[in-house]
Design an enzyme around this catalytic site. Structure first.
Site, short mmCIF file in Angstrom:
data_model
loop_
_atom_site.label_atom_id
_atom_site.label_comp_id
_atom_site.label_asym_id
_atom_site.label_seq_id
_atom_site.Cartn_x
_atom_site.Cartn_y
_atom_site.Cartn_z
N LYS A 1 11.94 1.42 -15.81
CA LYS A 1 11.48 2.31 -14.74
C LYS A 1 11.95 1.84 -13.37
CE LYS A 1 8.05 -0.44 -13.02
NZ LYS A 1 7.63 -0.70 -11.63
N GLY B 1 1.67 -1.66 -16.00
CA GLY B 1 1.20 -0.31 -15.75
C GLY B 1 1.42 0.12 -14.31
N TRP C 1 1.33 -9.11 -5.56
CA TRP C 1 0.67 -8.69 -6.79
C TRP C 1 -0.31 -9.74 -7.30
CZ3 TRP C 1 -1.83 -5.42 -8.91
CH2 TRP C 1 -1.85 -5.07 -10.27
N GLU D 1 13.18 -5.64 -8.62
CA GLU D 1 13.60 -6.03 -9.97
C GLU D 1 14.64 -5.07 -10.55
OE1 GLU D 1 13.28 -8.60 -11.67
OE2 GLU D 1 11.43 -9.65 -11.17
#
Length: 338
Positions: free
Chosen positions: A195, A140, A11, A285
């Site tokens: 999420k 996001g 990332w 995670e």
């Protein structure tokens, strides 16, 4: 703008390469061999194999040099580490007196304290006397591989500082990326954390072959769980209908590039959690923070049956098929997020 990205994983590398299209960007990595390889090949073959990085992106193995690059008001430090590494990197940033603006990319809760990333950062800055720093989160629905490939995406920067939001938008809102601003840091971070846990559930359902109807039900009722916990912690309900809530949940729960979804699918196929994590090669995670999410929910009196079931599957040996049976046998009720 001068930007330094701390963390040369997938990332951090992807976002640094994107920003380098319009800004002066340095990417720091703690692994000197990886930094040298990226500089020599213009690619991160460990985390983003086969994807060329922008020609103007520069690489640095010394953190002090990377932070020197991002001093002053018109500069930005981006911490691109998992939650577990956030405190240490924040200490390094705080020790550099010239840094003024910091954002982080990690999503999750601290597994020990249950703290969200902004609370971890605030604690470090209070200890180091650097409350002057402007801080925020960029979050996001965004898979690193697609960002590195230049495919379109939209994200949200959340901060109490309007100036930092504007600066972050200037840093990344160009080419194929749109960046929206929010002052609901709690809501944005809760969405990004929860999420990941819910994606394990949808992955397990897909691994069991339960169909698209089941997936849709899990995503929708999972969103209700996310909203209940987020509002109990101080987030605004509308945040969970946006990019960092519903948007990120949809991507992580259904996209084949999702590590958390992969964990759920492979659990349903009979592999052990230890075996899955050993072969994953990246941080999941949702596994790290599932217990913290469940503990916070119970402490706040928030009903999160999907999340509780995920914890039992991950840590208590409950079979995914049995977890589904339990969820289906719950009493009928009115549809509500409250």
């Amino acid at each position: 703008m001068r930007i330094s990205v701390l963390g040369a994983g997938a990332w951090g590398t992807a976002l640094a390469s994107h920003a380098a299209q319009s800004h002066d960007v340095v990417l720091w990595g703690r692994d000197a061999a990886l930094v040298a390889q990226m500089a020599a090949t213009r690619a991160n073959e460990r985390y983003l194999p086969g994807i060329p990085l922008h020609a103007s992106l520069r690489f640095e193995a010394e953190m002090s040099a990377a932070l020197d690059h991002a001093t002053g008001e018109d500069a930005l430090v981006v911490i691109a580490s998992p939650v577990a590494g956030l405190a240490d990197l924040t200490r390094g940033v705080a020790a550099h007196g010239g840094v003024r603006n910091v954002i982080w990319l990690c999503k999750g809760f601290d597994p020990e304290s249950g703290a969200l990333p902004h609370a971890i950062v605030a604690g470090v800055l209070a200890q180091t006397g650097r409350a002057d720093l402007a801080t925020g989160a960029l979050s996001g629905p965004s898979f690193a591989k697609e960002v590195a490939q230049g495919l379109p995406c939209a994200m949200t920067v959340a901060s109490a500082s309007t100036a930092l939001c504007t600066r972050t938008q200037r840093a990344f809102h160009h080419h194929a990326m749109r960046v929206y601003a929010s002052d609901d840091l709690v809501g944005v971070e809760v969405g990004g954390a929860v999420k990941n846990v819910l994606a394990i559930a949808t992955g397990a359902a897909d691994g069991l072959g339960l169909g698209l109807n089941a997936r849709a039900a899990l995503v929708t009722r999972g969103l209700a769980e996310m909203t209940r916990l987020g509002t109990a912690l101080g987030g605004r309900p509308e945040t969970f209908m946006g990019l960092t809530g519903m948007g990120d949940l949809l991507l992580t729960a259904t996209g084949d590039l999702s590590r958390n979804r992969t964990v759920g699918m492979q659990l349903a196929q009979g592999r052990s959690l230890d075996e899955i994590l050993a072969h994953l090669g990246h941080v999941a995670e949702g596994v790290r923070c599932a217990r913290a999410v469940a503990a916070l929910a119970r402490a706040k009196g928030v009903d999160m049956p999907i999340t509780f079931a995920v914890c039992e599957v991950l840590f208590d040996g409950l079979a995914p098929s049995r977890a589904v049976d339990r969820l289906l046998q719950r009493d009928a009720k009115a549809e509500s997020v409250r």
